[in-house]
Design a protein around this motif. Structure first.
Motif, mmCIF file in Angstrom:
data_model
loop_
_atom_site.group_PDB
_atom_site.id
_atom_site.type_symbol
_atom_site.label_atom_id
_atom_site.label_comp_id
_atom_site.label_asym_id
_atom_site.label_seq_id
_atom_site.Cartn_x
_atom_site.Cartn_y
_atom_site.Cartn_z
ATOM 1 N N ILE A 305 0.843 -1.202 0.000
ATOM 2 C CA ILE A 305 0.000 0.000 0.000
ATOM 3 C C ILE A 305 0.881 1.256 0.000
ATOM 4 O O ILE A 305 0.641 2.211 -0.755
ATOM 5 C CB ILE A 305 -0.947 -0.013 1.213
ATOM 6 N N HIS A 306 1.898 1.253 0.854
ATOM 7 C CA HIS A 306 2.813 2.400 0.923
ATOM 8 C C HIS A 306 3.503 2.620 -0.422
ATOM 9 O O HIS A 306 3.613 3.761 -0.906
ATOM 10 C CB HIS A 306 3.852 2.158 2.017
ATOM 11 N N SER A 307 3.961 1.539 -1.044
ATOM 12 C CA SER A 307 4.691 1.674 -2.310
ATOM 13 C C SER A 307 3.796 2.217 -3.414
ATOM 14 O O SER A 307 4.226 3.057 -4.212
ATOM 15 C CB SER A 307 5.268 0.316 -2.724
ATOM 16 N N VAL A 308 2.566 1.745 -3.470
ATOM 17 C CA VAL A 308 1.644 2.257 -4.487
ATOM 18 C C VAL A 308 1.368 3.736 -4.242
ATOM 19 O O VAL A 308 1.285 4.538 -5.186
ATOM 20 C CB VAL A 308 0.344 1.439 -4.518
ATOM 21 N N GLY A 309 1.257 4.129 -2.988
ATOM 22 C CA GLY A 309 1.084 5.543 -2.681
ATOM 23 C C GLY A 309 2.289 6.362 -3.112
ATOM 24 O O GLY A 309 2.144 7.461 -3.680
ATOM 25 N N ASP A 310 3.479 5.829 -2.865
ATOM 26 C CA ASP A 310 4.714 6.511 -3.245
ATOM 27 C C ASP A 310 4.783 6.707 -4.760
ATOM 28 O O ASP A 310 5.042 7.816 -5.256
ATOM 29 C CB ASP A 310 5.899 5.671 -2.763
ATOM 30 N N VAL A 311 4.528 5.643 -5.525
ATOM 31 C CA VAL A 311 4.570 5.741 -6.989
ATOM 32 C C VAL A 311 3.505 6.719 -7.486
ATOM 33 O O VAL A 311 3.763 7.528 -8.398
ATOM 34 C CB VAL A 311 4.379 4.355 -7.635
ATOM 35 N N SER A 312 2.327 6.679 -6.895
ATOM 36 C CA SER A 312 1.240 7.561 -7.328
ATOM 37 C C SER A 312 1.618 9.028 -7.175
ATOM 38 O O SER A 312 1.363 9.854 -8.067
ATOM 39 C CB SER A 312 -0.035 7.270 -6.524
ATOM 40 N N ILE A 313 2.232 9.369 -6.045
ATOM 41 C CA ILE A 313 2.657 10.755 -5.817
ATOM 42 C C ILE A 313 3.657 11.191 -6.887
ATOM 43 O O ILE A 313 3.551 12.292 -7.454
ATOM 44 C CB ILE A 313 3.272 10.898 -4.417
ATOM 45 N N ARG A 314 4.611 10.326 -7.190
ATOM 46 C CA ARG A 314 5.635 10.675 -8.176
ATOM 47 C C ARG A 314 5.042 10.822 -9.576
ATOM 48 O O ARG A 314 5.420 11.726 -10.331
ATOM 49 C CB ARG A 314 6.732 9.604 -8.178
ATOM 50 N N VAL A 315 4.114 9.932 -9.918
ATOM 51 C CA VAL A 315 3.477 10.033 -11.235
ATOM 52 C C VAL A 315 2.661 11.310 -11.336
ATOM 53 O O VAL A 315 2.702 12.015 -12.356
ATOM 54 C CB VAL A 315 2.599 8.799 -11.513
ATOM 55 N N HIS A 316 1.943 11.652 -10.277
ATOM 56 C CA HIS A 316 1.147 12.874 -10.306
ATOM 57 C C HIS A 316 2.034 14.121 -10.377
ATOM 58 O O HIS A 316 1.664 15.123 -11.008
ATOM 59 C CB HIS A 316 0.233 12.936 -9.085
ATOM 60 N N ALA A 317 3.205 14.057 -9.743
ATOM 61 C CA ALA A 317 4.147 15.175 -9.851
ATOM 62 C C ALA A 317 4.642 15.332 -11.288
ATOM 63 O O ALA A 317 4.747 16.456 -11.809
ATOM 64 C CB ALA A 317 5.332 14.952 -8.908
ATOM 65 N N ALA A 318 4.920 14.206 -11.944
ATOM 66 C CA ALA A 318 5.333 14.270 -13.354
ATOM 67 C C ALA A 318 4.214 14.808 -14.228
ATOM 68 O O ALA A 318 4.450 15.600 -15.154
ATOM 69 C CB ALA A 318 5.776 12.885 -13.832
ATOM 70 N N ASP A 319 2.983 14.403 -13.948
ATOM 71 C CA ASP A 319 1.824 14.944 -14.672
ATOM 72 C C ASP A 319 1.784 16.471 -14.564
ATOM 73 O O ASP A 319 1.574 17.185 -15.556
ATOM 74 C CB ASP A 319 0.516 14.381 -14.099
ATOM 75 N N ALA A 320 1.961 16.964 -13.341
ATOM 76 C CA ALA A 320 1.873 18.409 -13.108
ATOM 77 C C ALA A 320 2.992 19.153 -13.828
ATOM 78 O O ALA A 320 2.770 20.225 -14.415
ATOM 79 C CB ALA A 320 1.918 18.695 -11.607
ATOM 80 N N LEU A 321 4.207 18.601 -13.795
ATOM 81 C CA LEU A 321 5.313 19.255 -14.489
ATOM 82 C C LEU A 321 5.116 19.235 -16.001
ATOM 83 O O LEU A 321 5.514 20.180 -16.695
ATOM 84 C CB LEU A 321 6.637 18.578 -14.136
ATOM 85 N N LEU A 322 4.512 18.174 -16.522
ATOM 86 C CA LEU A 322 4.257 18.101 -17.962
ATOM 87 C C LEU A 322 3.278 19.202 -18.374
ATOM 88 O O LEU A 322 3.491 19.899 -19.383
ATOM 89 C CB LEU A 322 3.709 16.730 -18.342
#
Length: 420
Positions: A305-322
């Motif tokens: 659960i923690h790892s999926v949360g970690d990956v989700s945050i990073r993906v959403h950060a990349a979305d925002a920067l894009l």
């Protein structure tokens, strides 16, 4: 390398790979997309179609010929044609998001039109009025442009031996290219070549031109179905109408460099999204709990659960920067100055650096959380890491950090070229 050596090298390339697939002339006109919202809707529809076959295409190195035809006939390959020429003239934000949507489904398909869009932008910035009218009309009707840009065997990837010279009253193009993403699927091959004065030009050549040969010899472990192999030119006759000055777009402030790179960045963002989506799907369906835990399902594991949360945050950060990079690129395209182009270049470099790391991280976590069975060839989940790692090598991320740091720390503007 002597001219004879280059000839032998070209001949070796022609016999090393598979024959290029037959791409017939386009028979029907493509749909014309009206605006940004329609482009995004069509991209989502196509991603839904492309995703189910992605693993098989990767495993079998199967060229997505039917999928690319569907892609271009949908009108998405013409969305950057300016409105004044009949196109949708979508924003960079939309172009990046369309690329990310398709790349999440199949990153090879997402990458294939990158150079097509690059050449469309080159026409917009440097083409004559007659060239724009002619080529934009063909693109709107569904013709695809393919890349013949980079060469191997030179000191750097931007050293070009391919050239055209006048001989007996004709302009003849000679040379060899590799990493020619999109060319196997193209109706028009766009070669980067030097003229007699050493200037770099884009040469637009119909696929069936005598002396032009395509070879399906791309054997990378990732992005397997991009068809990014060899193109050779042996006394290909061209005319001045087919030639567009490429150097000129970097001799003044233009958004050409960040425009090229935001599409590559979007491929990495799409890969990160795709890996995260596969992680959630696979873990929910197949992952088993660790034997020390008294839980029923793998998706209840607190570390998972923690790892999926970690990956989700990073993906959403990349979305925002894009999205941020797209907005700054739109500003630079509308008002190209030293400062606006630099700001766009740095913003695109930021998303490229982060998205590359996030895509590889998400792809690694997919296998880690999926467990041993997730490595089975039948699932094809390893393709996300292979594709992310392969695609990242177009230009080194370590130099993104260098230019970003110099910009913020020392106020130095990044160089203007297609890799920043």
């Amino acid at each position: 390398m002597s001219e004879n050596d280059r000839k032998l090298h070209r001949e070796a390339a022609l016999t090393a790979g598979r024959p290029a697939p037959h791409i017939p002339p386009r028979r029907t006109k493509a749909h014309r997309i009206k605006d940004d919202s329609e482009a995004l809707a069509v991209a989502r529809e196509l991603a839904h179609e492309f995703a189910p076959g992605a693993a098989v295409r990767d495993r079998e190195r199967r060229l997505p010929i039917a999928e690319i035809d569907r892609f271009s006939q949908s009108g998405l390959w013409a969305i950057t044609v300016p409105k004044s020429y009949g196109g949708a003239g979508v924003s960079a934000v939309t172009l990046a998001e369309v690329t990310a949507i398709i790349s999440a489904a199949d990153s090879s398909i997402g990458q294939i039109p990158q150079n097509h869009f690059y050449m469309v932008e080159a026409l917009r910035l440097a083409g004559s009025e007659e060239q724009k009218r002619h080529f934009f009309a063909r693109i709107l009707d569904g013709d695809r442009l393919g890349n013949a840009f980079t060469e191997i065997g030179t000191k750097t990837p931007v050293d070009f031996r391919t050239s055209f010279r006048e001989r007996n009253g004709k302009l003849l193009l000679n040379g060899q290219k590799f990493y020619s993403t999109g060319s196997l699927f193209a109706h028009i091959i766009v070669a980067v070549a030097r003229d007699e004065n050493g200037r770099v030009n884009l040469v637009f050549i119909d696929r069936a031109a005598p002396g032009l040969n395509l070879v399906d010899d791309w054997t990378s472990f990732g992005q397997r179905s991009t068809g990014s192999g060899t193109v050779t030119f042996d006394d290909v006759e061209v005319t001045p109408f087919q030639i567009v000055d490429h150097d000129v777009v970097f001799e003044r402030p233009t958004a050409m460099g960040p425009f090229a790179q935001i599409i590559h960045s979007a491929v990495q963002v799409g890969l990160a999204r795709g890996a995260l989506a596969e992680t959630i799907s696979y873990v929910r369906a197949h992952a088993r709990p660790f034997f020390e835990l008294s839980i029923e399902h793998g998706y209840e594991d607190p570390h998972t659960i923690h790892s999926v949360g970690d990956v989700s945050i990073r993906v959403h950060a990349a979305d925002a920067l894009l999205a941020r990079a797209g907005r700054l690129l739109d500003v630079a395209a509308a008002d190209p100055t030293h400062d606006t182009v630099a700001a766009a270049s740095i913003a695109v470099a930021e998303v490229k650096a982060l998205a590359t790391a996030v895509a590889e991280f998400a792809a690694t976590k997919l296998i880690e959380l999926g467990g041993a069975r997730s490595t089975l060839e039948s699932y094809g989940l390893d393709r996300f890491w292979r594709n992310a790692r392969t695609h990242s090598l177009h230009d080194p991320v370590r130099w993104k950090y260098h230019h970003i740091g110099n910009y913020y720390l020392n106020g130095l503007l990044p160089p203007r070229h297609g890799a920043i």
